[in-house]
Design a protein around this motif. Sequence first.
Motif, short mmCIF file in Angstrom:
data_model
loop_
_atom_site.label_atom_id
_atom_site.label_comp_id
_atom_site.label_asym_id
_atom_site.label_seq_id
_atom_site.Cartn_x
_atom_site.Cartn_y
_atom_site.Cartn_z
N GLN A 2 0.84 -1.18 0.00
CA GLN A 2 0.00 0.00 0.00
C GLN A 2 0.89 1.25 0.00
O GLN A 2 1.84 1.35 0.76
CB GLN A 2 -0.89 0.00 1.24
CG GLN A 2 -1.81 1.17 1.32
CD GLN A 2 -2.59 1.19 2.62
OE1 GLN A 2 -2.32 0.42 3.53
NE2 GLN A 2 -3.55 2.08 2.72
N VAL A 3 0.59 2.20 -0.89
CA VAL A 3 1.39 3.42 -1.01
C VAL A 3 0.44 4.60 -1.08
O VAL A 3 -0.62 4.53 -1.69
CB VAL A 3 2.27 3.37 -2.28
CG1 VAL A 3 3.00 4.67 -2.49
CG2 VAL A 3 3.26 2.22 -2.22
N LEU A 4 0.83 5.70 -0.44
CA LEU A 4 0.04 6.92 -0.45
C LEU A 4 0.87 8.01 -1.11
O LEU A 4 2.02 8.23 -0.72
CB LEU A 4 -0.30 7.33 0.98
CG LEU A 4 -0.98 8.69 1.16
CD1 LEU A 4 -2.36 8.68 0.52
CD2 LEU A 4 -1.08 9.03 2.64
N ARG A 25 5.55 17.34 7.64
CA ARG A 25 5.59 16.73 8.97
C ARG A 25 4.25 16.08 9.31
O ARG A 25 4.20 14.97 9.83
CB ARG A 25 5.97 17.78 10.00
CG ARG A 25 6.36 17.21 11.35
CD ARG A 25 6.82 18.29 12.31
NE ARG A 25 7.94 19.08 11.86
CZ ARG A 25 9.21 18.71 11.90
NH1 ARG A 25 9.52 17.52 12.36
NH2 ARG A 25 10.16 19.52 11.47
N SER A 26 3.15 16.75 8.99
CA SER A 26 1.84 16.18 9.30
C SER A 26 1.56 14.95 8.44
O SER A 26 0.95 13.99 8.91
CB SER A 26 0.74 17.23 9.12
OG SER A 26 0.53 17.52 7.75
N ARG A 27 2.02 14.94 7.20
CA ARG A 27 1.81 13.77 6.34
C ARG A 27 2.66 12.59 6.81
O ARG A 27 2.23 11.45 6.76
CB ARG A 27 2.12 14.08 4.88
CG ARG A 27 1.20 15.11 4.23
CD ARG A 27 -0.27 14.82 4.53
NE ARG A 27 -1.19 15.80 4.06
CZ ARG A 27 -1.62 16.87 4.72
NH1 ARG A 27 -1.14 17.15 5.91
NH2 ARG A 27 -2.53 17.66 4.23
N LEU A 28 3.87 12.86 7.27
CA LEU A 28 4.71 11.78 7.79
C LEU A 28 4.05 11.14 9.01
O LEU A 28 3.99 9.92 9.13
CB LEU A 28 6.10 12.30 8.16
CG LEU A 28 6.99 12.71 7.00
CD1 LEU A 28 8.28 13.34 7.52
CD2 LEU A 28 7.30 11.54 6.09
N GLY A 32 2.55 6.97 9.79
CA GLY A 32 3.18 6.09 10.76
C GLY A 32 4.64 6.38 11.03
O GLY A 32 5.30 5.67 11.76
N ILE A 33 5.18 7.44 10.46
CA ILE A 33 6.56 7.84 10.75
C ILE A 33 6.48 8.84 11.90
O ILE A 33 5.99 9.95 11.73
CB ILE A 33 7.25 8.45 9.51
CG1 ILE A 33 7.32 7.41 8.40
CG2 ILE A 33 8.64 8.97 9.87
CD1 ILE A 33 7.84 7.93 7.08
N PRO A 69 5.05 4.92 2.20
CA PRO A 69 4.67 3.50 2.26
C PRO A 69 3.53 3.29 3.25
O PRO A 69 3.27 4.11 4.12
CB PRO A 69 5.95 2.82 2.75
CG PRO A 69 6.67 3.88 3.51
CD PRO A 69 6.32 5.19 2.85
N GLY A 70 2.86 2.15 3.12
CA GLY A 70 1.77 1.80 4.02
C GLY A 70 2.26 1.50 5.41
O GLY A 70 3.37 1.02 5.61
#
Length: 153
Positions: A2-4, A25-28, A32-33, A69-70
């Motif tokens: 799964q990839v976003l 930063r918010s997307r990371l 899950g990072i 990545p998922g």
Amino acid sequence: MQVLQVQLEVGADPAEVGRARRWARSRLAGSGIEPDEPMAETLILLVSELVTNAVVHTGRPAVLRMVLPGVQEACPGTVRVEVADSCARPPAPRHAAGEETNGRGLELVDGLADRWGWRPEGAGKAIWCEIDRCAAAATDGVAAYDGVAFEAV
């Protein structure tokens, strides 16, 4: 796997670089990072350098893209950061000397990313870089660049 893929339009104003960092930063975090992972800070620095280069050296708007990545995967793969602009001129890596305040951006990208490059895109170009999350996690917070180890504390 799964990839976003997410993207942000960035204006031609250098003040947009801070907005791009906050957005990234918010997307990371959403992928899950965790913010305290050394990889997160490295990715934010890469975003900052690529967006700054696009805005400052072209004087034109750009598009920041991130491929994440998922989160469900045991080893969540590669994170890709890409900045596209409407200037066809290829990036020109420099080596800043001594006290120069500019000219280190692509050197930083080269030292921090596992891979980087550029390609023509429409009437302009896209500059990209990637970090392999599994390789970054395996170092357990210690990274080596040019034979020198750094630990995030």
